[in-house]
Enzyme design. Structure first.
Site, short mmCIF file in Angstrom:
data_model
loop_
_atom_site.label_atom_id
_atom_site.label_comp_id
_atom_site.label_asym_id
_atom_site.label_seq_id
_atom_site.Cartn_x
_atom_site.Cartn_y
_atom_site.Cartn_z
N ASP A 110 12.46 9.03 -0.33
CA ASP A 110 12.85 9.54 0.99
C ASP A 110 13.30 11.00 0.92
O ASP A 110 14.23 11.34 0.17
CB ASP A 110 14.00 8.67 1.51
CG ASP A 110 14.02 8.59 3.03
OD1 ASP A 110 13.12 9.16 3.66
OD2 ASP A 110 14.94 7.95 3.57
N ASP A 111 12.65 11.87 1.69
CA ASP A 111 13.03 13.29 1.79
C ASP A 111 12.86 14.04 0.46
O ASP A 111 13.58 15.01 0.20
CB ASP A 111 14.49 13.46 2.25
CG ASP A 111 14.67 13.16 3.73
OD1 ASP A 111 13.83 12.47 4.31
OD2 ASP A 111 15.68 13.61 4.32
N ASP B 11 8.04 11.34 1.97
CA ASP B 11 7.55 11.33 3.36
C ASP B 11 7.48 12.73 3.96
O ASP B 11 6.75 12.96 4.91
CB ASP B 11 8.36 10.36 4.24
CG ASP B 11 9.86 10.54 4.12
OD1 ASP B 11 10.33 11.39 3.34
OD2 ASP B 11 10.58 9.81 4.82
N HIS B 12 8.25 13.67 3.41
CA HIS B 12 8.21 15.07 3.82
C HIS B 12 9.16 15.84 2.92
O HIS B 12 9.84 15.24 2.08
CB HIS B 12 8.61 15.24 5.29
CG HIS B 12 9.84 14.47 5.64
ND1 HIS B 12 11.07 14.80 5.16
CD2 HIS B 12 10.00 13.34 6.38
CE1 HIS B 12 11.95 13.91 5.61
NE2 HIS B 12 11.34 13.01 6.33
N CYS C 187 10.91 11.10 9.15
CA CYS C 187 10.59 9.86 8.44
C CYS C 187 9.63 8.92 9.17
O CYS C 187 8.56 8.59 8.64
CB CYS C 187 11.87 9.08 8.13
SG CYS C 187 13.03 9.99 7.10
N HIS D 99 9.73 2.92 8.20
CA HIS D 99 11.06 3.25 8.70
C HIS D 99 11.57 2.02 9.44
O HIS D 99 10.85 1.44 10.24
CB HIS D 99 11.00 4.46 9.63
CG HIS D 99 12.35 5.04 9.91
ND1 HIS D 99 13.17 4.53 10.87
CD2 HIS D 99 13.03 6.04 9.31
CE1 HIS D 99 14.30 5.23 10.87
NE2 HIS D 99 14.24 6.15 9.93
#
Ligand SMILES: *[C@@H]1O[C@H](CO)[C@@H](O)[C@H](O)[C@H]1NC(C)=O
Ligand SMILES: *[C@@H]1O[C@H](CO)[C@@H](O)[C@H](O)[C@H]1NC(C)=O
Ligand SMILES: *[C@@H]1O[C@H](CO)[C@@H](O)[C@H](O)[C@H]1NC(C)=O
Ligand SMILES: *[C@@H]1O[C@H](CO)[C@@H](O)[C@H](O)[C@H]1NC(C)=O
Ligand SMILES: *[C@@H]1O[C@H](CO)[C@@H](O)[C@H](O)[C@H]1NC(C)=O
Length: 513
Positions: free
Chosen positions: A30-31, A315-316, A69, A123
């Site tokens: 995540d992130d 995710d980014h 997300c 998510h």
């Protein structure tokens, strides 16, 4: 006797057939921006991911479709873009709003795989119908770590020993509520699954493991700070707001401002600077959290068998003071570029680096081709109700195994988008995470090897279309001379032809690249 032998052969071949399909392990962090040793990041310490990379293809120009997300995950898990899912926030479920689109795990499940989700894969919440899309995507109820419920608890120790809801939150694990942390619990669940899977079924598995960190709050076992001495942390040179940045492009990082430790700094909204000392500590803590996840990934990778395709991505991205900004919520490379590492047993035995522009929507057709799960996916036709199994990406197969594939990979641009509720940054509505009902502007961005070009235009949240005539801001960055995207060149007369060509390409969209 012969009959028996034939039966035996048949039995072997059915078994062998299913067993010859490789397992798949999809790791989503995540992130996670490419703050990894293998990506050349000086602040990183990630020996386990670097080791995985030694037998993988490492994609250095991989981009998400939106730096948030839920839209990013739903997009890559269905291989459809945010404009096709009509999802730019957290609040709609594609099967109930746009179409009954197949997901990656669903296709594996429907084709003889046992599929299981651990941690944050979809998510949670409305965007996966409060079930991680379980009815369709997973063979077994998805696992969520119990201590995730303490995500927002006041557990971060401050200077005077009181507890707060901080951004930076190194902790002593055994003193935490529940005596653990979500990612430690997810690792155990994933390892248990791997241990018992073979005893329960003969099917190959598709296991998705979504780690929660380094997403905020940056909460991790305190011992990981020792790998990241503060004096070694390098602050990016571009930690100031660029003077030529259109206001609409700015994301005011409201989620960071709202944490107790950052709130106490009284930084003026929306453009005030974060003190250098705090920037250093944010970078230090983010990378320590990444080292923590790297450790868990090392442990997880020890538990898989050799015949397993491994995909690792995020995710980014996440800005850490670049352009004076923090968090995701923008169209800059720091927010949209993700790590993407693909290991294919027997194929990617040595490390190779691909600098091609690739997108997360490419993952679905790639996994289909790598496993020969079905025929290669076709490109989705235009129109909203296109229920057929299809992709809005391109298979990366030619980049992973050039010998096996008769096709070549041709994509010269990545598309991302980001919505805004208005031209000037606000906390209410939140410019960073506007609800669909508040979205009035969309920033469409195209990234080629040389350029990033972004156009912020009026957007209708009723019929999900841009009005290209009403432009709120334009940005043009030349990666050959300005890889950090500091200098907006849009007003340079000699670059008007370049800008116009990119604008035309952007409006035509992803189908024409
Ligand atoms: C959606 O797709 C699934 C799987 O293909 C199918 O079982 C289900 O009936 C579909 N639902 C609708 C409403 O078409
Ligand atoms: C092999 O996979 C098929 C579905 O593709 C399934 O029906 C069959 O039971 C599997 N065979 C074994 C031995 O697991
Ligand atoms: C989503 O969840 C609701 C409530 O449980 C249910 O009624 C609906 O059928 C679900 N949607 C799909 C497509 O399964
Ligand atoms: C301890 O420090 C925090 C901020 O770091 C402050 O909000 C709190 O009031 C302090 N508590 C005491 C008892 O001094
Ligand atoms: C916070 O900053 C503003 C100006 O930006 C100032 O007026 C105010 O007094 C400050 N508050 C505190 C608690 O320092």
């Amino acid at each position: 006797m012969f009959k028996l032998f034939a039966f035996f052969l048949l039995f072997i071949s059915v078994r062998a057939n299913n067993r010859s399909k490789p397992n798949v392990l999809l790791i989503i962090v995540d992130d996670l921006r490419p703050s990894l040793g293998v990506y050349g990041c000086k602040n990183a310490f990630t020996p386990n991911i670097d080791k995985l990379a030694k037998k993988s293809v490492v994609f250095t120009n991989a981009f998400t479709q939106q730096a948030l997300c839920a839209p990013s995950r739903n997009s890559f898990l269905t291989s459809r873009r945010p404009d096709s899912l009509h999802l730019y926030d957290f609040y709609s479920y594609w099967r109930d709003t746009v179409g009954n689109y197949t997901t990656i795990p669903q296709l594996f499940k429907e084709n003889g795989y046992f599929t299981y989700s651990v941690g944050k894969v979809f998510h949670p919440g409305i965007s996966s119908n409060f079930t991680d899309d379980a009815k369709f995507s997973w063979s077994k109820t998805p696992y969520h770590p119990p201590t995730e419920k303490y995500k927002e608890a006041k557990v971060c120790v401050t200077g005077n020993g009181s507890l707060a809801r901080n951004l930076l939150c190194p902790v002593i694990v055994k003193e935490q509520p529940g005596g653990s942390l979500p990612d430690l619990e997810s690792l155990s669940a994933a390892k248990d699954f791997l241990k018992y899977h073979n005893q329960i079924t003969n099917l190959p598995y598709f296991l998705a493991v979504g780690f929660h960190k380094p997403h905020i709050p940056i909460k991790f076992p305190i011992e990981y700070l020792k790998y990241h001495p503060l004096e070694d942390v390098q602050i990016p040179l571009n930690h100031q707001q660029p003077s030529l940045l259109p206001k609409v492009a700015w994301n005011p990082w409201n989620d960071i401002r709202n944490r107790d430790d950052i709130k106490a700094l009284n930084i003026s909204f929306p453009f005030g600077n974060v003190p250098d000392g705090t920037i250093k500590r944010i970078i230090q803590h983010y990378n320590a959290a990444v080292t923590y996840i790297d450790d868990l990934i090392g442990d997880l990778l020890k538990s898989i068998d050799k015949n397993t395709i491994v995909v690792l991505t995020g995710d980014h991205g996440w800005s850490m003071s670049e352009h004076g900004e923090f968090s995701k919520y923008s169209n800059f490379d720091v927010a949209t570029r993700v790590p993407l590492i693909i290991h294919v047993p027997g194929v990617t035995n040595l490390q190779s680096v691909s600098k091609e522009i690739v997108e997360l929507v490419d993952l679905f057709p790639t996994l289909v081709d790598l496993t020969e799960l079905t025929n290669p996916l076709e490109v989705c036709l235009t129109g909203n109700v296109n229920l057929k199994l299809c992709t809005e990406g391109k298979s990366l197969m030619p980049l992973i195994n050039p010998h096996l594939s008769d096709k070549i990979y041709t994509k010269y641009a990545a598309f991302t988008q980001y919505p805004r509720p208005g031209e000037y940054p606000t906390s209410k509505p939140d410019s960073d995470q506007p609800h669909l009902r508040d979205i009035k502007i969309m920033g469409y961005s195209i990234r080629t090897v040389q350029y990033r070009y972004t156009e912020w235009v009026e957007f209708s949240n009723k019929n999900f279309t841009p009005n290209w005539k009403n432009i709120y801001g334009r940005e043009l960055y030349d990666h050959f001379i300005d890889p950090d995207e500091n200098l907006n060149l849009i007003t340079r007369l000699q670059l008007q032809d370049v800008a116009n060509a990119l604008s035309k390409q952007l409006r035509l969209g992803w189908r024409y690249i």
